[in-house]
Design a protein around this motif. Structure first.
Motif, PDB file in Angstrom:
ATOM      1  N   ALA A  31       0.835  -1.209   0.000  1.00 28.63           N
ATOM      2  CA  ALA A  31       0.000   0.000   0.000  1.00 28.63           C
ATOM      3  C   ALA A  31       0.866   1.253   0.000  1.00 28.63           C
ATOM      4  CB  ALA A  31      -0.920  -0.003   1.210  1.00 28.63           C
ATOM      5  N   ILE A  32       0.636   2.098  -0.963  1.00 31.09           N
ATOM      6  CA  ILE A  32       1.340   3.376  -1.057  1.00 31.09           C
ATOM      7  C   ILE A  32       0.396   4.473  -0.575  1.00 31.09           C
ATOM      8  CG2 ILE A  32       2.580   4.948  -2.564  1.00 31.09           C
ATOM      9  CD1 ILE A  32       3.861   2.156  -2.286  1.00 31.09           C
ATOM     10  N   VAL A  33       0.798   5.180   0.479  1.00 34.05           N
ATOM     11  CA  VAL A  33      -0.026   6.247   1.042  1.00 34.05           C
ATOM     12  C   VAL A  33       0.740   7.566   0.954  1.00 34.05           C
ATOM     13  CG1 VAL A  33      -1.214   4.647   2.581  1.00 34.05           C
ATOM     14  CG2 VAL A  33       0.800   5.884   3.409  1.00 34.05           C
ATOM     15  N   CYS A  34       0.003   8.671   1.070  1.00 38.18           N
ATOM     16  CA  CYS A  34       0.639   9.970   0.848  1.00 38.18           C
ATOM     17  C   CYS A  34       1.380  10.489   2.080  1.00 38.18           C
ATOM     18  CB  CYS A  34      -0.404  10.994   0.398  1.00 38.18           C
ATOM     19  SG  CYS A  34      -1.560  11.514   1.697  1.00 38.18           S
ATOM     20  N   HIS A  35       1.014  10.021   3.287  1.00 39.53           N
ATOM     21  CA  HIS A  35       1.604  10.474   4.547  1.00 39.53           C
ATOM     22  C   HIS A  35       1.367  11.975   4.785  1.00 39.53           C
ATOM     23  CE1 HIS A  35       3.682   6.706   5.510  1.00 39.53           C
ATOM     24  NE2 HIS A  35       4.037   6.638   4.243  1.00 39.53           N
ATOM     25  N   GLN A  36       0.463  12.590   4.032  1.00 38.97           N
ATOM     26  CA  GLN A  36       0.259  14.041   4.131  1.00 38.97           C
ATOM     27  C   GLN A  36      -1.189  14.451   4.350  1.00 38.97           C
ATOM     28  OE1 GLN A  36       1.957  15.519   0.486  1.00 38.97           O
ATOM     29  NE2 GLN A  36       4.059  15.412   1.238  1.00 38.97           N
ATOM     30  N   CYS A  37      -2.157  13.636   3.932  1.00 36.13           N
ATOM     31  CA  CYS A  37      -3.558  14.018   4.066  1.00 36.13           C
ATOM     32  C   CYS A  37      -3.968  13.966   5.544  1.00 36.13           C
ATOM     33  CB  CYS A  37      -4.458  13.109   3.229  1.00 36.13           C
ATOM     34  SG  CYS A  37      -4.560  11.394   3.815  1.00 36.13           S
TER      35      CYS A  37
ATOM     36  N   GLU B  49      -6.364   9.437   1.488  1.00 34.59           N
ATOM     37  CA  GLU B  49      -7.117   9.952   0.345  1.00 34.59           C
ATOM     38  C   GLU B  49      -6.523   9.503  -0.989  1.00 34.59           C
ATOM     39  OE1 GLU B  49      -9.870  11.445   0.692  1.00 34.59           O
ATOM     40  OE2 GLU B  49      -9.860  12.108   2.790  1.00 34.59           O
ATOM     41  N   SER B  50      -5.251   9.121  -0.982  1.00 33.78           N
ATOM     42  CA  SER B  50      -4.571   8.796  -2.238  1.00 33.78           C
ATOM     43  C   SER B  50      -4.068   7.350  -2.280  1.00 33.78           C
ATOM     44  CB  SER B  50      -3.372   9.743  -2.430  1.00 33.78           C
ATOM     45  OG  SER B  50      -3.776  11.088  -2.361  1.00 33.78           O
ATOM     46  N   LEU B  51      -4.565   6.504  -1.394  1.00 29.84           N
ATOM     47  CA  LEU B  51      -4.037   5.143  -1.274  1.00 29.84           C
ATOM     48  C   LEU B  51      -4.202   4.341  -2.566  1.00 29.84           C
ATOM     49  CD1 LEU B  51      -4.438   2.778   1.744  1.00 29.84           C
ATOM     50  CD2 LEU B  51      -4.889   1.907  -0.545  1.00 29.84           C
ATOM     51  N   TYR B  52      -3.146   3.629  -2.929  1.00 27.81           N
ATOM     52  CA  TYR B  52      -3.229   2.623  -3.986  1.00 27.81           C
ATOM     53  C   TYR B  52      -2.204   1.546  -3.661  1.00 27.81           C
ATOM     54  CZ  TYR B  52       0.980   4.848  -5.915  1.00 27.81           C
ATOM     55  OH  TYR B  52       2.245   5.357  -6.079  1.00 27.81           O
ATOM     56  N   VAL B  53      -2.283   0.437  -4.354  1.00 25.43           N
ATOM     57  CA  VAL B  53      -1.311  -0.631  -4.123  1.00 25.43           C
ATOM     58  C   VAL B  53      -0.462  -0.822  -5.369  1.00 25.43           C
ATOM     59  CG1 VAL B  53      -2.723  -1.828  -2.408  1.00 25.43           C
ATOM     60  CG2 VAL B  53      -2.925  -2.450  -4.826  1.00 25.43           C
ATOM     61  N   ILE B  54       0.749  -1.302  -5.164  1.00 23.58           N
ATOM     62  CA  ILE B  54       1.589  -1.622  -6.317  1.00 23.58           C
ATOM     63  C   ILE B  54       0.869  -2.656  -7.178  1.00 23.58           C
ATOM     64  CG2 ILE B  54       3.734  -1.049  -5.129  1.00 23.58           C
ATOM     65  CD1 ILE B  54       4.203  -4.101  -4.784  1.00 23.58           C
ATOM     66  N   GLY B  55       1.207  -2.667  -8.453  1.00 22.82           N
ATOM     67  CA  GLY B  55       0.515  -3.551  -9.384  1.00 22.82           C
ATOM     68  C   GLY B  55      -0.656  -2.875 -10.068  1.00 22.82           C
ATOM     69  N   SER B  56      -0.915  -1.609  -9.690  1.00 20.67           N
ATOM     70  CA  SER B  56      -2.010  -0.865 -10.330  1.00 20.67           C
ATOM     71  C   SER B  56      -1.474   0.386 -11.009  1.00 20.67           C
ATOM     72  CB  SER B  56      -3.080  -0.497  -9.305  1.00 20.67           C
ATOM     73  OG  SER B  56      -2.539   0.277  -8.245  1.00 20.67           O
ATOM     74  N   LEU B  57      -0.922   1.301 -10.216  1.00 19.74           N
ATOM     75  CA  LEU B  57      -0.410   2.555 -10.772  1.00 19.74           C
ATOM     76  C   LEU B  57       1.113   2.610 -10.786  1.00 19.74           C
ATOM     77  CD1 LEU B  57      -2.951   5.028  -9.125  1.00 19.74           C
ATOM     78  CD2 LEU B  57      -3.069   3.917 -11.371  1.00 19.74           C
ATOM     79  N   GLU B  58       1.764   1.628 -10.171  1.00 16.45           N
ATOM     80  CA  GLU B  58       3.212   1.469 -10.311  1.00 16.45           C
ATOM     81  C   GLU B  58       3.521  -0.015 -10.245  1.00 16.45           C
ATOM     82  OE1 GLU B  58       5.623   2.193  -6.384  1.00 16.45           O
ATOM     83  OE2 GLU B  58       4.289   3.895  -6.720  1.00 16.45           O
ATOM     84  N   PRO B  59       4.703  -0.422 -10.728  1.00 21.25           N
ATOM     85  CA  PRO B  59       4.958  -1.852 -10.922  1.00 21.25           C
ATOM     86  C   PRO B  59       4.805  -2.691  -9.664  1.00 21.25           C
ATOM     87  CG  PRO B  59       6.580  -0.543 -12.085  1.00 21.25           C
ATOM     88  CD  PRO B  59       5.788   0.417 -11.250  1.00 21.25           C
ATOM     89  N   GLY B  60       4.196  -3.870  -9.860  1.00 20.68           N
ATOM     90  CA  GLY B  60       3.956  -4.806  -8.780  1.00 20.68           C
ATOM     91  C   GLY B  60       4.988  -5.914  -8.715  1.00 20.68           C
ATOM     92  N   CYS B  61       4.594  -7.014  -8.072  1.00 16.77           N
ATOM     93  CA  CYS B  61       5.554  -8.057  -7.697  1.00 16.77           C
ATOM     94  C   CYS B  61       5.414  -9.348  -8.491  1.00 16.77           C
ATOM     95  CB  CYS B  61       5.437  -8.350  -6.205  1.00 16.77           C
ATOM     96  SG  CYS B  61       3.771  -8.832  -5.702  1.00 16.77           S
ATOM     97  N   PHE B  62       4.579  -9.391  -9.524  1.00 13.78           N
ATOM     98  CA  PHE B  62       4.590 -10.548 -10.416  1.00 13.78           C
ATOM     99  C   PHE B  62       5.771 -10.391 -11.368  1.00 13.78           C
ATOM    100  CE2 PHE B  62      -0.282 -11.455 -10.176  1.00 13.78           C
ATOM    101  CZ  PHE B  62      -0.105 -12.025  -8.921  1.00 13.78           C
TER     102      PHE B  62
ATOM    103  N   TYR C 261      -4.004   5.237   8.100  1.00 19.15           N
ATOM    104  CA  TYR C 261      -3.432   5.080   6.763  1.00 19.15           C
ATOM    105  C   TYR C 261      -4.338   4.309   5.813  1.00 19.15           C
ATOM    106  CZ  TYR C 261       0.783   6.774   9.028  1.00 19.15           C
ATOM    107  OH  TYR C 261       1.682   7.538   9.720  1.00 19.15           O
ATOM    108  N   SER C 262      -5.180   3.424   6.331  1.00 24.00           N
ATOM    109  CA  SER C 262      -6.103   2.701   5.455  1.00 24.00           C
ATOM    110  C   SER C 262      -7.138   3.630   4.841  1.00 24.00           C
ATOM    111  CB  SER C 262      -6.804   1.581   6.223  1.00 24.00           C
ATOM    112  OG  SER C 262      -5.942   0.470   6.389  1.00 24.00           O
ATOM    113  N   ARG C 263      -7.261   4.846   5.399  1.00 12.90           N
ATOM    114  CA  ARG C 263      -8.219   5.817   4.881  1.00 12.90           C
ATOM    115  C   ARG C 263      -7.537   6.922   4.071  1.00 12.90           C
ATOM    116  NH1 ARG C 263     -11.130   6.832  10.739  1.00 12.90           N
ATOM    117  NH2 ARG C 263     -11.420   4.618  11.280  1.00 12.90           N
TER     118      ARG C 263
ATOM    119  N   PRO D 266       2.244   2.861  14.191  1.00 15.67           N
ATOM    120  CA  PRO D 266       3.136   3.421  13.168  1.00 15.67           C
ATOM    121  C   PRO D 266       3.132   2.552  11.905  1.00 15.67           C
ATOM    122  CG  PRO D 266       4.413   2.311  14.866  1.00 15.67           C
ATOM    123  CD  PRO D 266       2.993   2.312  15.347  1.00 15.67           C
ATOM    124  N   PHE D 267       3.168   3.213  10.758  1.00 17.48           N
ATOM    125  CA  PHE D 267       3.050   2.568   9.455  1.00 17.48           C
ATOM    126  C   PHE D 267       4.110   1.465   9.294  1.00 17.48           C
ATOM    127  CE2 PHE D 267       3.890   2.117   4.931  1.00 17.48           C
ATOM    128  CZ  PHE D 267       2.624   2.130   4.383  1.00 17.48           C
ATOM    129  N   PRO D 268       3.741   0.283   8.720  1.00 16.79           N
ATOM    130  CA  PRO D 268       2.423  -0.067   8.203  1.00 16.79           C
ATOM    131  C   PRO D 268       1.455  -0.582   9.259  1.00 16.79           C
ATOM    132  CG  PRO D 268       3.969  -1.819   7.712  1.00 16.79           C
ATOM    133  CD  PRO D 268       4.768  -0.718   8.354  1.00 16.79           C
TER     134      PRO D 268
END
Length: 345
Positions: free
Chosen positions: A86-92, A104-117, A100-102, A291-293
């Motif tokens: 999970a990539i979070v902004c640490h700023q909202c 505003e900009s959360l996404y996971v790798i494999g969607s908007l940046e390269p994942g682990c396959f 952090y699960s909330r 503390p994250f994660p």
């Protein structure tokens, strides 16, 4: 490096792409040893969702540190690790409060940046956790889904001695059975339509198993001398989201973990259970805290190391990465039955 990349609906390709490189002093490059298919992966494969064309897929994994940025001091090359995808902004505002699960900009790798396959994946040091020596790579590839389940249980008011019902015995439900025990459940009820999954559920600690396709749930529950304190929905299906509301005792809790990928409907009877029984209905998203994660991750690694979280019974297939396209096709289009699938790049 070898990778699985998503180009369009059901267009997943096994390809050679460039290996990731250090671009930030906090980067960690990890050689992937095991990586699992998540239900959200199969949904994105069939319906897309947030992604970029040709993006390397996947977000559940474990591996070995290959290289680190100049500011990384807590890891060294060769360390055995897993990663929070999970990539979070640490700023909202939510991140600033540690929610952090909330983000505003959360996404996971494999969607908007390269994942682990892929043979290698890159994450910031904040997202990388060392593995206990006795936790193998295949087990550690399941840390992320376990953290998601733990996050939900931490949100409940469950007390030791509780009776917990789990509706849906896929990977998330099978992890939920074990987390219910860790949180002190004295009795666990597993509900599914697949006897094979119910057999695994029993193996992992369910005291009572109900096949809701062949047995009436209410009638069967009447034969069990325990009132349900917490009911967990882990399938995200029309057939489970409504019925799970009918399970808990008055004043009980419903924990919603499953993600629906289509519209759902509730009957009047099901909705009125929330009101008349004064249920606490809990939505849970992702698996992050401060503390994250978060404690969900450290707790998962601890209970994997003690053996209280058992992963091997959940896994049906460990396959080479090059079988990814045909495996996704068979899984999504129901050409054969799978439990959890792990790739080994």
């Amino acid at each position: 490096m070898k990778s699985l990349n998503l180009y369009d609906i059901e267009d997943l390709r096994f390809e050679e792409i460039d290996k990731p490189v250090i671009t930030s002093p906090t980067d960690v490059i990890i050689k992937v040893k095991a990586t699992g298919i998540c239900g959200s992966d199969t949904s994105r494969y069939k319906k897309l969702g947030p992604y970029q064309k040709g993006m390397t897929f996947g977000h559940e994994f474990s591996g070995i540190v290959e290289n680190v940025g100049s500011q990384v001091t807590s890891l060294t090359v060769g360390d055995r690790v897993t990663g929070c995808p999970a990539i979070v902004c640490h700023q909202c505002a939510q991140c600033e409060q540690g929610n952090y699960s909330r983000c505003e900009s959360l996404y996971v790798i494999g969607s908007l940046e390269p994942g682990c396959f892929a043979e290698f994946v890159k994450l910031p040091i904040s997202n990388v956790l060392k593995l206990p020596d006795n936790v193998d790579f295949t087990t550690a590839a399941m840390v992320e889904p376990s953290a998601v389940v733990a996050h939900g249980f931490y949100k409940t008011n469950m007390k030791p001695g509780a009776t917990v019902a789990i509706m849906g015995c896929g990977s998330i439900g099978l992890l939920a059975i074990q987390w219910a025990r860790i949180f002190g459940a004295s009795h666990v009820i597993a509900i599914d339509i697949d006897n094979h999954k119910l057999d695994i559920a029993q193996n992992l600690g369910a005291d009572f198993c109900i096949n809701s396709q062949t047995d009436d749930i209410a009638t069967t529950l009447d034969t069990i001398p325990h009132h349900i304190d917490v009911a967990v929905e882990s399938a995200g299906a029309l057939a489970t989201i409504g019925p799970v509301l009918t399970l808990p005792k008055k004043g009980g809790e419903v924990l919603l973990l499953g993600i629906p990928y289509a519209d759902i409907q509730l009957s009047r009877k099901q909705f009125e259970k929330i009101l008349r029984n004064e249920l606490n209905v809990i939505g849970s998203w992702n698996g992050l805290s401060a503390p994250f994660p978060g404690k969900e991750w450290s707790s998962t690694l601890h209970y994997m190391s003690t053996g209280e979280l058992k992963i091997e019974p959940i896994i049906s297939d460990v396959l080479p990465l090059e079988q990814g396209p045909e495996t996704f096709d068979a899984l999504v289009n129901k050409k054969r039955a799978f439990d959890k699938v792990i790739f080994t790049p």
